[in-house]
Design a protein around this motif. Structure first.
Motif, short mmCIF file in Angstrom:
data_model
loop_
_atom_site.label_atom_id
_atom_site.label_comp_id
_atom_site.label_asym_id
_atom_site.label_seq_id
_atom_site.Cartn_x
_atom_site.Cartn_y
_atom_site.Cartn_z
N THR A 159 0.82 -1.22 0.00
CA THR A 159 0.00 0.00 0.00
C THR A 159 0.85 1.26 0.00
N ARG A 160 2.16 1.13 -0.21
CA ARG A 160 3.02 2.33 -0.22
C ARG A 160 2.53 3.32 -1.26
N ALA A 161 2.61 4.59 -0.93
CA ALA A 161 2.12 5.64 -1.82
C ALA A 161 2.87 5.66 -3.15
N ASP A 162 4.20 5.40 -3.12
CA ASP A 162 4.93 5.42 -4.38
C ASP A 162 4.54 4.25 -5.28
N LEU A 163 4.21 3.10 -4.69
CA LEU A 163 3.74 1.97 -5.48
C LEU A 163 2.35 2.25 -6.04
N VAL A 164 1.47 2.79 -5.20
CA VAL A 164 0.12 3.16 -5.66
C VAL A 164 0.21 4.14 -6.82
N GLU A 165 1.07 5.14 -6.69
CA GLU A 165 1.25 6.12 -7.76
C GLU A 165 1.76 5.46 -9.03
N HIS A 166 2.70 4.56 -8.90
CA HIS A 166 3.26 3.87 -10.07
C HIS A 166 2.19 3.01 -10.76
N LEU A 167 1.46 2.24 -9.98
CA LEU A 167 0.46 1.34 -10.57
C LEU A 167 -0.70 2.10 -11.21
N LEU A 168 -1.15 3.17 -10.56
CA LEU A 168 -2.25 3.95 -11.13
C LEU A 168 -1.78 4.87 -12.24
N GLY A 169 -0.63 5.51 -12.02
CA GLY A 169 -0.15 6.51 -12.97
C GLY A 169 0.57 5.93 -14.17
N GLN A 170 1.57 5.08 -13.93
CA GLN A 170 2.37 4.54 -15.03
C GLN A 170 1.78 3.25 -15.61
N GLN A 171 1.30 2.37 -14.75
CA GLN A 171 0.77 1.08 -15.22
C GLN A 171 -0.70 1.16 -15.64
N ARG A 172 -1.34 2.29 -15.34
CA ARG A 172 -2.74 2.53 -15.72
C ARG A 172 -3.72 1.49 -15.16
#
Length: 197
Positions: A159-172
């Motif tokens: 649930t880390r914020a950087d992982l959430v950002e990566h999955l939502l932002g970069q991985q769509r």
């Protein structure tokens, strides 16, 4: 000597500052781009008011994060199912992780900003220790994972914020995909089937 109550104008200023910071973090491109000067200008107060009220940018971010997180934390500490302590651990742990994940999805930039204030480590942030101890305590009531401290860290890492950002932002990935994947992962770690409630 009784503790002095904050003056009405100080409370109004605090509310204005938190509301302004909340709005700026919600619409920024990057949490690092939000400065104390930006927040002071948006709130209509001087920078000195910010520093008096919050100490520094990290203190302000912590106050805003805590204000946003308070209802979830209260539900986890003393609320009813599915987050409250009376919920069986195999149901409570996935619910707690889902609540943390949804909070970070809904507050992506604020969560990123906070995780960046722990002296370079998100694990040094105060809220992390609270969630870790809550999960660890719940895990200790399950027959599965032997090392509840490490397992709590591993689950929170999802649930880390950087992982959430990566999955939502970069991985769509979508919100629903992310929640579903976390639920399935948690079920595997706990050794239980990923049932749909």
């Amino acid at each position: 000597m009784p503790e002095r109550k904050p003056r009405a104008d100080a409370l109004r200023n605090r509310e204005s500052v938190l509301a302004a910071a909340d709005a700026l973090f919600a619409r920024c491109d990057s949490p690092e781009s939000v400065t104390m000067a930006d927040i002071a200008a948006a709130a209509g107060v001087g920078k000195a008011t910010l520093f008096r009220g919050f100490g520094d940018r990290t203190g302000l971010i912590h106050a805003l994060f805590e204000m946003r997180l308070a209802p979830i934390r209260l539900a986890a500490e003393e609320g009813p199912p599915p987050l409250g302590p009376a919920t069986p651990p195999h149901r409570r742990i996935p619910a707690l992780l889902d609540a943390v994940l949804c909070f970070k999805i809904d507050n992506r930039h604020l969560a990123l900003a906070l995780e960046g204030t722990g002296g370079g480590s998100p694990y040094a942030a105060e809220h992390y220790e609270r969630w870790h101890s809550t999960l660890q305590e719940a895990l200790e009531h399950l027959p599965g994972p032997a090392d509840s401290a490490f397992t709590a860290h591993a689950l929170l890492a999802a649930t880390r914020a950087d992982l959430v950002e990566h999955l939502l932002g970069q991985q769509r990935m979508t919100r629903d995909q992310l929640r579903s994947d976390l639920k399935a992962y948690t079920a595997r770690v706990l050794g239980s089937p990923a049932s749909v409630d």
